[in-house]
Write an enzyme that holds these catalytic residues in place. Sequence first.
Site, PDB file in Angstrom:
ATOM      1  N   LYS A 100       0.849  -1.190   0.000  1.00 34.43           N
ATOM      2  CA  LYS A 100       0.000   0.000   0.000  1.00 34.43           C
ATOM      3  C   LYS A 100       0.885   1.240   0.000  1.00 34.43           C
ATOM      4  CE  LYS A 100      -0.470   0.101   5.038  1.00 34.43           C
ATOM      5  NZ  LYS A 100      -1.401   0.144   6.190  1.00 34.43           N
ATOM      6  N   TYR A 147      13.739  32.896   0.650  1.00 35.91           N
ATOM      7  CA  TYR A 147      12.568  33.629   1.120  1.00 35.91           C
ATOM      8  C   TYR A 147      12.737  34.082   2.569  1.00 35.91           C
ATOM      9  CZ  TYR A 147       9.902  32.019  -2.956  1.00 35.91           C
ATOM     10  OH  TYR A 147       9.461  31.788  -4.230  1.00 35.91           O
TER      11      TYR A 147
END
EC number: 5.1.1.1
Length: 383
Positions: free
Chosen positions: A36, A275
């Site tokens: 999964k 940033y």
Amino acid sequence: MFHSSYIEISKSALQNNIAFLRQEIGSGVQLSSVVKGNAYGHGIEQFVPIAQECGISHFSVFSADEAHRLLQTLTKPATILIMGYLDNEELEWAIAHDIEFFVFELDRLLEAATISEKLGKKAKLHLELETGMNRTGFDRPSLEHALASLEKCKAQVELQGVCTHYAGAESLQNHDRVLAQHELFKNQLSYIRTSGLSPKQVHTACSAAMITYPETHMDMVRIGIMQYGFWPSPETYSHYVSQHTIKKDPLRRLITWKSRVMSIKSVPQGEFIGYGTSFQAPRDMQLAIVPVGYAWGYSRALSNQGHVLIKGTRAAVVGTVNMNVMMVDITELQDVQKNDEVVLLGSQGNESITVASFGELSTQLNYELLTRLPANIPRYVID
């Protein structure tokens, strides 16, 4: 099509891990490979063929879409088991393709029987019991209705398995809860058998339970994280080591995540990098710009925290991790060039960046970081 990073999957590491797991569970217990979450980030299409080469013939997935991908990937016949989401509209496809599935609601059981009669083909069901996880599964009152329905529908459905899932077998703080679940499961199983039904397989163990609670092995174990070379938790590893004289990790990681230096940048002392103002250059610096950011699964929480490997040396991530790039301090490294290899996860030279180190810095679990690696990062199998 070129990409800014890629993942290597080691076949020899998987062979090592499967051999270890088989040694732990013994010859009489089936090993179901849990794939999964895109094979825990390793890639269903890349992982499943090499797992089959290692002798795996049983795979467990969460949903029908994963089962469909798995079915297309198989190189030889194998059993597929859906443990979770399967819409009633997908039942006909699953039954027609001999895909087994968990049943934890009466609605799914009855619909499966109806479709099986229509197809003239028995559905193979795994009855999931509620033992204390409180997520999915039949509790005792609803189990009575399920058993009555199974008895009526026995010409259409086959009770392939009875199962449950433990609520935190990887942590000692859940010890009493896991033991209580195990006892309740055995009681419920006894009740099922006295009702005249006999499942072909009984299974409860995940990786952590397989290691810590050998009594949970039963007919089959569902192994996810450990086949990929990771321990469910430090506690699970400590428990294993405490039981053995050789204090060495028997598992090998399959995954290595790599990129390359996109550009080299000089930054004067006192300038802010990237940033905002989270990092100010304390000296004249040389930066390597690496074309991987949070859009590619490199957590923004690793801003000013993470490390990568360049030329066999750890290099610190400085400034905020961007959507598509990160900046790495290479001031002390010699002769770093554009296109030099960057290891984000894995080993280079004598150094390594582990998933555990990611987790410690970003609060992510092993499972979370691996399964968040985008599916469109190319994955290549290596020896």
